[in-house]
Design a protein around this motif. Sequence first.
Motif, PDB file in Angstrom:
ATOM      1  N   VAL A 207       0.861  -1.176   0.000  1.00 24.37           N
ATOM      2  CA  VAL A 207       0.000   0.000   0.000  1.00 24.37           C
ATOM      3  C   VAL A 207       0.898   1.226   0.000  1.00 24.37           C
ATOM      4  N   ASP A 208       0.820   2.006  -1.068  1.00 25.58           N
ATOM      5  CA  ASP A 208       1.773   3.100  -1.270  1.00 25.58           C
ATOM      6  C   ASP A 208       1.025   4.426  -1.431  1.00 25.58           C
ATOM      7  N   SER A 209       1.257   5.327  -0.487  1.00 26.23           N
ATOM      8  CA  SER A 209       0.625   6.653  -0.559  1.00 26.23           C
ATOM      9  C   SER A 209       1.333   7.572  -1.538  1.00 26.23           C
ATOM     10  N   ALA A 262       2.983  14.382  -1.023  1.00 24.69           N
ATOM     11  CA  ALA A 262       2.422  13.426  -1.971  1.00 24.69           C
ATOM     12  C   ALA A 262       2.657  13.896  -3.401  1.00 24.69           C
ATOM     13  N   ALA A 306       6.491   3.140   0.940  1.00 27.74           N
ATOM     14  CA  ALA A 306       5.352   2.236   0.807  1.00 27.74           C
ATOM     15  C   ALA A 306       5.265   1.301   2.011  1.00 27.74           C
ATOM     16  N   ASN A 333       5.338   2.967   6.215  1.00 25.67           N
ATOM     17  CA  ASN A 333       5.544   4.369   5.904  1.00 25.67           C
ATOM     18  C   ASN A 333       6.229   5.028   7.105  1.00 25.67           C
ATOM     19  N   ASP A 385      -3.084   5.664   5.520  1.00 24.13           N
ATOM     20  CA  ASP A 385      -2.613   5.902   4.151  1.00 24.13           C
ATOM     21  C   ASP A 385      -3.673   5.640   3.088  1.00 24.13           C
ATOM     22  N   ILE A 386      -4.594   4.708   3.327  1.00 21.70           N
ATOM     23  CA  ILE A 386      -5.568   4.395   2.280  1.00 21.70           C
ATOM     24  C   ILE A 386      -6.514   5.558   1.990  1.00 21.70           C
ATOM     25  N   THR A 391      -2.957   7.164  -3.024  1.00 24.34           N
ATOM     26  CA  THR A 391      -2.571   5.829  -2.576  1.00 24.34           C
ATOM     27  C   THR A 391      -2.946   4.759  -3.594  1.00 24.34           C
TER      28      THR A 391
END
Length: 475
Positions: A207-209, A262, A306, A333, A385-386, A391
């Motif tokens: 899961v990558d913001s 971001a 991530a 993160n 983060d989601i 993301t």
Amino acid sequence: MSETVRHSHARAVVIGGSMAGMLAAAAVKDQVGSVEIIECHDLPEGPGPRIGVPQAVHIHLLQSGGVDALEELLPGVIDQLAASGAHRIPVTTNMIIYSPEGWYRRWRRATHRLMTASRDLTDHVVREQVLKEPHVNVRTRSRAIGLLGDGRRVTGVRIRTSGEGGGEGERETELRADLVIDASGRASRMPQWLAELGIGGLAEDRVDSGLVYASRMYRAPVSTHGWPVVSVYADPRLPEPASAGGILPIEGDRWHVGLMGAPGGQPTRDADAFEAFARTLRHPIIADLLARAEPLTDVSVTHSTANRRHYYERLRTWPEGLVALGDSVAAFNPMYGQGLSVIAQGALALRELARGGLVPGLSRRAQRAIARPVEAAWALTVGQDIHFATTTGKNPRFTDRLLQRYVNRLSLTATGSFRTATALTDVLALHAPPTSLVRPGVLLSALVGPLRPQLEGPQFTPEELRLLDGVRERS
């Protein structure tokens, strides 16, 4: 400790000489006759940078759950860190936090304590304490290239060792062991090695913001003894790209400063743009403080933010004699400051199980125990983060949005309720599971809301304001 626990013939091999590797060695050193740490690079003799840890230039801290675990593993290490210049930060007494819901109060009663220091100092103090044990050794310039054994039992590792000239003079050897611990970090080859042993079906999440992390050291304009941590959190509800920042007091009267942004609003390596970026955050407090400080380093940037996790504990089969720990299991993160504490708690869980000896089933039980602090931190970091628009890897479901609304309500309540602030910090400090936030008392406090009016700005003490005014007058 029973007689079956430690005997002179048992050997443990740890892959990786970073924090996870050292704490893995600390976890099993009392149950085996020897521990061999396999490390790709030379290790510094003092608190200097270690090759292979590029993230060391970024902010690191120990949550109080990690502080407690580290002290259990290495008694006296926390006092040694403090004596070497690390800071004990009372939560939230010495913290100036601007959350998406407002400023947190600096309650007089501290519920937990953070430890802040440079990563180089923390690594050095831990490494020094672990390696003073005569039966714990490091084999440098060596790389694990495969596992020995089969899908039922791992019996050691194949290693490749190089000489002074790097690749010149390389040789491969086999290193037998009763227990192999993979603490090789994000670059771990464990999934591939398991596949070679015939073990498949490994689940993985990423899961990558998209946040980029920029860090810089500053000479603080005041003594950092007793100086607060300063944080401006990102608000995922805002339409512009998310951004956040923080200042941690560390040894040598320095501030370690981290800025995050971001895609569409990311910090860069441009030193002239660092403080300008800080001024674009939701509040200019960090930029205002940096205007009084002296930069000591260039700006370091990382895109490796991530959240990534391997679910080793869910595999139907797991070989005896093998354990994975640290970033090789899960990496987070860094904005949330959970990584080192999760490693320490995982190593402590391994130690508690290893007290019973290197018995059948230890590896599987240890892997499941290591997953528990990972799960808690994963819920916290990914749960935040989601909700960023940038993301990838997971989208928030209806239940996630509902939970986020509840957490927002708790955060708002915490700005004016000591009880709610304590409940939140218990979870953030990894002292309580996220499920503790739905206890009846916490639910009731969220329903009632904040008991005090919101602060209009950062809550500096009169002494801190006098110090800052004195800096302004001298400049």
